[in-house]
Design an enzyme around this catalytic site. Structure first.
Site, PDB file in Angstrom:
ATOM      1  N   ASP A 203     -34.285  47.482 -83.329  1.00  0.00           N
ATOM      2  CA  ASP A 203     -34.978  46.190 -83.244  1.00  0.00           C
ATOM      3  C   ASP A 203     -35.320  45.754 -84.665  1.00  0.00           C
ATOM      4  OD1 ASP A 203     -36.852  44.027 -82.327  1.00  0.00           O
ATOM      5  OD2 ASP A 203     -36.494  44.954 -80.388  1.00  0.00           O
TER       6      ASP A 203
ATOM      7  N   HIS B 223     -32.570  44.336 -86.277  1.00  0.00           N
ATOM      8  CA  HIS B 223     -32.630  42.883 -86.084  1.00  0.00           C
ATOM      9  C   HIS B 223     -33.172  42.158 -87.314  1.00  0.00           C
ATOM     10  CE1 HIS B 223     -32.845  43.391 -81.383  1.00  0.00           C
ATOM     11  NE2 HIS B 223     -31.755  43.903 -81.940  1.00  0.00           N
TER      12      HIS B 223
END
Length: 428
Positions: A251, A274
């Site tokens: 993430d 991310h």
């Protein structure tokens, strides 16, 4: 002759007085005796007076086995209790060994402690039994302590792979979150240096309500497909600096949530993951504003985003995110190198398409260069309810990874541009 007699009488009086005080003998220094057991068969040793005065507390002395099989949670808790209850400059030692540990809270305030160092050289393994964690429990939590230093090149291994299948947050908005590896709550004047976090069940590190936090030489790692394993999440903090660290996860490498001010991220390598994100913002009622964020001298590689600002649509209340600078960033094979997304919704469908009420202003993107793995290298999608204001891009040079020409995409924004602009800016 009279003087000699008076002198002898004086010596005799001093000798008698000493006998009265000491009881006729010199007493050895007292030591507090060792308890033979904590009631569960685990040996427990109380520190001697000399050890207490040294300010060093070793988890092995409080019964930790360090064999990776027996649960050492109680020993860790007892060692912390003694250290926190001491005075002056204190060290909690976790020597090299493998420790199996359930959820442990290292809580203050440590009233008489000037500063406390956790010298973490060990390899900590989290229990994989989720029933051991309460609904609000994380794995390792430091809370309400002033002047903590966590260092020693040790490792926190969350053993998250056995739990990731139980994480429903990627598909369900109101989900039960899994434990964070290491959380810092209401801490002041904290230093974290040279520690590793592996395979967290949820976030690797969480900073909540902290003031004056400095993290460096932090290593964070989890597979690219591990859900919600944000590297470092920061929320309602002021005076945070993270530098010279390496983060690769499933993430956001770093996520800066609501209520933060004066946050600096520098010298961080990110990937996979991310990217480095402001947000998500605007999900909850009464969120705090975000101001004074700097992200600089970072390298982001193979991620789904580069530097990103994301806010939920249909925000329940109005907030402001302002005075943010992203500078001297290298992006390598990144899908969305520069992105503002004010219609953020990670689910298949969202309940409303009302515009975000988070106002973005005074944003600066400077000297960002590298390659994009998607055709749109610069995406500036602002809220139609509160369009972005005072957004500047200076010296942006991002080529399309596969050749050809990258593009820009803009909505509800009138950005200003200076210096090199590749891809070409959006039409005014």
């Amino acid at each position: 002759m009279r003087v000699k007699i008076e002198f002898c009488l004086l010596l005799l009086c001093l000798f008698v007085l000493n006998e009265i005080v000491s009881g006729g003998k010199v007493s050895p220094p007292r030591t507090r005796r060792t308890k033979s057991s904590d009631g569960n068969g685990r040996p427990v040793r109380t520190l001697t007076a000399n050890e207490s005065s040294s300010g060093t507390f070793n988890v092995i002395s409080y019964g930790a086995k360090g064999d990776g099989k027996h649960d050492d949670s109680q020993a860790f808790a007892e060692a912390w209790k003694a250290a926190c209850g001491a005075s002056g400059t204190v060290t909690l030692e976790i020597p090299k060994a493998t420790y199996l540990v359930g959820p442990v809270k290292f809580s203050g305030p440590c009233t008489n402690v000037k500063s406390i160092t956790v010298d973490m050289k060990g390899y900590l393994k989290a229990t994989t039994d989720l029933k051991m964690y309460g609904k609000t429990d994380d794995w390792i939590e430091f809370g309400w302590v002033d002047g903590l230093t966590l260092t020693g090149d040790g490792t926190f291994d969350g053993q998250g792979a056995e739990s990731w299948s139980f994480n429903k947050c990627p598909v369900t908005k109101n989900c039960q979150v899994l434990p964070t590896n290491v959380k810092f709550v209401a801490m002041t004047n904290t230093v974290v240096r040279g520690i590793t976090s592996l395979n967290s069940k949820f976030f690797h590190m969480g900073l909540i309500d902290c003031k004056n936090f400095v993290g460096s030489e932090i290593r964070i790692s989890a597979p690219e497909n591990s859900p919600n394993t944000d590297g470092i999440h920061i929320e309602r903090c002021t005076g945070v600096e993270i530098y010279h660290s390496s983060i690769g996860t499933g993430d956001d490498c770093i996520s800066i949530g609501h209520g933060n001010s004066q946050v600096t991220i520098s010298g961080v390598t990110c990937g996979p993951g991310h990217g480095i994100s402001i947000g998500s913002l605007g999900r909850y009622q009464n969120e705090g504003d975000v101001t004074g964020v700097t992200v600089r001298d970072c390298t982001i590689s193979g991620t789904t985003n580069g530097v990103r600002i994301k806010t939920w649509e249909n925000s329940p209340s109005s907030t402001v995110a302002s005075n943010m600078t992203f500078q001297d960033i290298v992006v390598n094979n990144v899908a969305n190198p520069i992105i503002i997304d004010q219609t953020y919704c990670p689910y298949v469908s969202c309940s409303s398409t009302a515009p975000s009420r988070v106002k973005l202003q005074d944003l600066h993107f400077k000297n960002i260069r590298g390659t994009s793995s998607s055709p749109v290298a610069v995406m500036l999608e602002c809220s139609k309810g509160v369009p972005c204001q005072n957004v500047n891009l200076h010296d942006v040079h991002i080529e399309l990874m596969t050749g050809g020409t990258a593009k820009s995409s803009c909505q509800n924004i009138k950005a200003t541009y200076s210096g090199t602009q590749i891809p070409a800016p959006c039409p005014v």
